[in-house]
Design a protein around this motif. Structure first.
Motif, PDB file in Angstrom:
ATOM      1  N   LYS A  75       2.952  11.501 -24.578  1.00 44.86           N
ATOM      2  CA  LYS A  75       1.844  12.080 -23.950  1.00 44.86           C
ATOM      3  C   LYS A  75       1.263  10.883 -22.964  1.00 44.86           C
ATOM      4  N   GLU A  76       1.151   9.612 -23.421  1.00 44.88           N
ATOM      5  CA  GLU A  76       0.425   8.638 -22.916  1.00 44.88           C
ATOM      6  C   GLU A  76       1.548   8.229 -21.539  1.00 44.88           C
ATOM      7  N   SER A  77       2.472   8.463 -21.673  1.00 43.30           N
ATOM      8  CA  SER A  77       3.517   8.136 -20.463  1.00 43.30           C
ATOM      9  C   SER A  77       3.304   9.168 -19.430  1.00 43.30           C
ATOM     10  N   VAL A  78       2.988  10.187 -19.630  1.00 49.22           N
ATOM     11  CA  VAL A  78       2.789  11.330 -18.756  1.00 49.22           C
ATOM     12  C   VAL A  78       1.419  11.162 -18.137  1.00 49.22           C
ATOM     13  N   ILE A  79       0.535  10.613 -18.943  1.00 51.91           N
ATOM     14  CA  ILE A  79      -0.916  10.159 -18.228  1.00 51.91           C
ATOM     15  C   ILE A  79      -0.649   8.978 -17.309  1.00 51.91           C
ATOM     16  N   ALA A  80       0.195   7.967 -17.746  1.00 53.08           N
ATOM     17  CA  ALA A  80       0.228   6.769 -17.067  1.00 53.08           C
ATOM     18  C   ALA A  80       0.917   7.279 -15.735  1.00 53.08           C
ATOM     19  N   ASN A  81       1.693   8.224 -15.651  1.00 48.20           N
ATOM     20  CA  ASN A  81       2.557   8.628 -14.441  1.00 48.20           C
ATOM     21  C   ASN A  81       1.393   9.467 -13.702  1.00 48.20           C
ATOM     22  N   ILE A  82       0.752  10.072 -14.053  1.00 48.87           N
ATOM     23  CA  ILE A  82      -0.361  11.032 -13.161  1.00 48.87           C
ATOM     24  C   ILE A  82      -1.483   9.794 -12.504  1.00 48.87           C
ATOM     25  N   LEU A  83      -1.562   8.807 -13.420  1.00 50.50           N
ATOM     26  CA  LEU A  83      -2.452   7.827 -12.697  1.00 50.50           C
ATOM     27  C   LEU A  83      -1.723   6.867 -11.768  1.00 50.50           C
ATOM     28  N   LYS A  84      -0.476   6.655 -11.785  1.00 48.00           N
ATOM     29  CA  LYS A  84       0.274   6.072 -10.949  1.00 48.00           C
ATOM     30  C   LYS A  84       0.430   6.765  -9.484  1.00 48.00           C
ATOM     31  N   VAL A  85       0.428   7.958  -9.774  1.00 46.53           N
ATOM     32  CA  VAL A  85       0.504   8.621  -8.483  1.00 46.53           C
ATOM     33  C   VAL A  85      -0.754   8.674  -7.746  1.00 46.53           C
ATOM     34  N   ILE A  86      -1.706   8.861  -8.681  1.00 44.07           N
ATOM     35  CA  ILE A  86      -2.966   9.040  -7.840  1.00 44.07           C
ATOM     36  C   ILE A  86      -3.509   7.517  -7.127  1.00 44.07           C
ATOM     37  N   ASP A  87      -3.209   6.576  -7.978  1.00 45.74           N
ATOM     38  CA  ASP A  87      -3.114   5.206  -7.575  1.00 45.74           C
ATOM     39  C   ASP A  87      -2.401   5.028  -6.136  1.00 45.74           C
ATOM     40  N   THR A  88      -1.228   5.273  -6.209  1.00 46.86           N
ATOM     41  CA  THR A  88      -0.173   5.180  -5.238  1.00 46.86           C
ATOM     42  C   THR A  88      -0.935   5.983  -3.663  1.00 46.86           C
ATOM     43  N   ILE A  89      -1.331   7.131  -3.747  1.00 47.59           N
ATOM     44  CA  ILE A  89      -1.989   7.860  -2.872  1.00 47.59           C
ATOM     45  C   ILE A  89      -3.377   7.050  -2.461  1.00 47.59           C
ATOM     46  N   ARG A  90      -4.027   6.705  -3.291  1.00 48.68           N
ATOM     47  CA  ARG A  90      -5.269   5.844  -2.756  1.00 48.68           C
ATOM     48  C   ARG A  90      -5.045   4.322  -1.977  1.00 48.68           C
ATOM     49  N   GLN A  91      -3.784   3.992  -2.535  1.00 51.04           N
ATOM     50  CA  GLN A  91      -3.616   2.789  -1.723  1.00 51.04           C
ATOM     51  C   GLN A  91      -3.070   2.962  -0.328  1.00 51.04           C
ATOM     52  N   GLU A  92      -2.406   4.280  -0.333  1.00 49.76           N
ATOM     53  CA  GLU A  92      -1.769   4.602   1.120  1.00 49.76           C
ATOM     54  C   GLU A  92      -2.918   5.252   1.949  1.00 49.76           C
ATOM     55  N   THR A  93      -4.030   5.520   1.463  1.00 54.40           N
ATOM     56  CA  THR A  93      -5.171   6.217   2.257  1.00 54.40           C
ATOM     57  C   THR A  93      -6.490   5.472   2.178  1.00 54.40           C
ATOM     58  N   LYS A  94      -6.137   4.186   2.539  1.00 53.05           N
ATOM     59  CA  LYS A  94      -7.606   3.145   2.396  1.00 53.05           C
ATOM     60  C   LYS A  94      -8.534   3.579   3.433  1.00 53.05           C
ATOM     61  N   GLY A  95      -8.172   4.109   4.524  1.00 50.73           N
ATOM     62  CA  GLY A  95      -9.168   4.472   5.602  1.00 50.73           C
ATOM     63  C   GLY A  95      -9.909   5.785   5.287  1.00 50.73           C
ATOM     64  N   PHE A  96      -9.522   6.392   4.270  1.00 46.59           N
ATOM     65  CA  PHE A  96     -10.137   7.852   3.813  1.00 46.59           C
ATOM     66  C   PHE A  96     -11.180   7.605   2.283  1.00 46.59           C
ATOM     67  N   LYS A  97     -11.734   8.515   2.160  1.00 44.99           N
ATOM     68  CA  LYS A  97     -12.377   8.609   1.007  1.00 44.99           C
ATOM     69  C   LYS A  97     -11.951   9.782   0.111  1.00 44.99           C
ATOM     70  N   LEU A  98     -11.576   9.336  -1.101  1.00 37.82           N
ATOM     71  CA  LEU A  98     -11.116  10.409  -2.070  1.00 37.82           C
ATOM     72  C   LEU A  98     -12.414  10.827  -2.591  1.00 37.82           C
ATOM     73  N   SER A  99     -12.539  12.214  -2.716  1.00 37.11           N
ATOM     74  CA  SER A  99     -13.597  12.918  -3.165  1.00 37.11           C
ATOM     75  C   SER A  99     -13.707  13.694  -4.502  1.00 37.11           C
ATOM     76  N   ALA A 100     -12.169  14.102  -4.678  1.00 37.76           N
ATOM     77  CA  ALA A 100     -12.089  14.861  -6.179  1.00 37.76           C
ATOM     78  C   ALA A 100     -10.553  15.043  -6.064  1.00 37.76           C
ATOM     79  N   ILE A 101     -10.010  15.326  -7.449  1.00 41.78           N
ATOM     80  CA  ILE A 101      -8.719  15.540  -7.657  1.00 41.78           C
ATOM     81  C   ILE A 101      -8.605  16.883  -8.227  1.00 41.78           C
ATOM     82  N   GLY A 102      -7.646  17.839  -7.840  1.00 45.54           N
ATOM     83  CA  GLY A 102      -7.133  18.928  -8.696  1.00 45.54           C
ATOM     84  C   GLY A 102      -5.790  18.832  -9.027  1.00 45.54           C
ATOM     85  N   MET A 103      -5.477  19.568 -10.305  1.00 47.68           N
ATOM     86  CA  MET A 103      -4.131  19.565 -10.595  1.00 47.68           C
ATOM     87  C   MET A 103      -3.790  20.715 -11.280  1.00 47.68           C
ATOM     88  N   GLY A 104      -2.666  21.432 -10.962  1.00 43.55           N
ATOM     89  CA  GLY A 104      -2.120  22.492 -11.534  1.00 43.55           C
ATOM     90  C   GLY A 104      -1.092  22.165 -12.742  1.00 43.55           C
TER      91      GLY A 104
END
Length: 316
Positions: free
Chosen positions: A40-69
């Motif tokens: 479980k915690e490895s999956v959580i770490a990978n979710i957070l890794k994905v989110i962090d990667t996106i935030r690093q690549e979109t620094k000129g924009f503001k993240l408002s919320a996250i949705g997940m299926g």
């Protein structure tokens, strides 16, 4: 600074996500292995890794919320995964609470099939309809019902389990505990089972163990009559399920997605014929059955749009 939302699709094999603007523009995509076997915690770490990667690549924009299926039974209001076939140890797991420890933005989760329907309603085949139904024909059969532009989740968040409509009362056993479910006949798994148990696709020289839904599809394309019979039966059963939904909800549009929908030409006529036979003329003649337009991106777009709607609603 322009806002964006992250839409995330948590699968048993991969985590797929994208940064998406209010206009539906994708700013950046990420795909990494889920690594369920590591816990479980490895999956959580990978979710957070994905989110962090996106935030690093979109620094000129503001993240408002996250949705997940997520596949399975999801309590949307509480952010709890009650059960998920891909994550057997996630039982009554409050995923939103767990992720809130590491995130500074709102986080929402829902069933993946629901969000695929939301995505098709926002930018895909259902965008010009107030109400429609989506069926995802993959390994199993998922479903999402959109009524007046909103997903119908039911009293406990479990509505839209369209793959578990009973077609044959004494039919093949289903993993849900029922028998004769639509999923047992209109999914890739069901197609393979019918090939092995009922039609015995003789054209496959590689042996019964190697029969796949794609192999049966390729045989159908080549005119193999046994394979064509399988898809015709699958279409008939799908049509019965759709007709039941039409008779209950009077929905006009049905959107079909998932890998099995690629076999469209070999099952759709049987499905339409069955719908017309089993509905009132005035409703049956108006039913439209169309292919999904967003492909694998439907769930990502739907997750982002869900997050966007929730934020708009909460800000009022």
């Amino acid at each position: 600074m322009k806002d964006y939302f992250i839409g995330l699709d948590l699968g048993g094999t991969n985590i797929r996500a994208a940064a998406i603007t209010k206009e539906g523009e994708i700013l950046h995509r990420v795909k990494i292995p889920t690594e369920v076997s590591k816990g479980k915690e490895s999956v959580i770490a990978n979710i957070l890794k994905v989110i962090d990667t996106i935030r690093q690549e979109t620094k000129g924009f503001k993240l408002s919320a996250i949705g997940m299926g997520i596949p399975g039974i999801i309590f949307f209001d509480k952010g709890i995964v009650a059960r998920s076939p891909n994550f057997p140890d996630w039982i009554d797991f409050n995923l939103r609470k767990r992720l809130s420890k590491d995130l500074d933005v709102p986080f929402y989760i829902d069933n993946d099939a629901n969000l695929a329907a939301v995505g098709e309603g926002w930018l895909g085949a259902g965008r010009n309809y107030n109400s429609f139904c989506m069926l995802t024909l993959g390994t199993g059969v998922g479903g999402g019902i959109v009524l007046n532009k909103n997903i119908w989740r039911g009293e406990y968040g479990m509505a839209g389990e369209l793959g578990h409509i009973t077609i044959y009362p004494d039919g093949h056993p289903c993993n849900c505990g029922n028998r004769g479910c639509l999923e047992q006949y209109a999914s890739a798994t069901g197609i393979v089972r019918m090939a092995k148990e009922e039609f015995r696709v003789r054209s496959l020289e590689s042996g019964e163990k190697n029969i796949t839904a794609d192999a049966i599809y390729q045989l159908a394309k080549n005119g193999d009559r046994y394979s064509l019979e399988i898809f015709q039966r699958m279409g008939r059963i799908l049509g019965i399920g759709i007709a039941d939904i039409v008779n209950i909800l009077n929905i006009e549009l049905f959107v079909l997605g998932g890998g099995v929908a690629d076999s469209w030409d070999y099952f759709i006529d049987s499905a339409i014929d069955e719908i017309k036979k089993r509905t009132y003329r005035i409703t049956g003649e108006r039913v439209k059955v169309v292919k999904a337009k967003l492909g694998d991106d439907a769930g990502i777009f739907g997750a982002a749009y869900m997050a966007m709607k929730e934020e708009i609603s909460n800000s009022r």
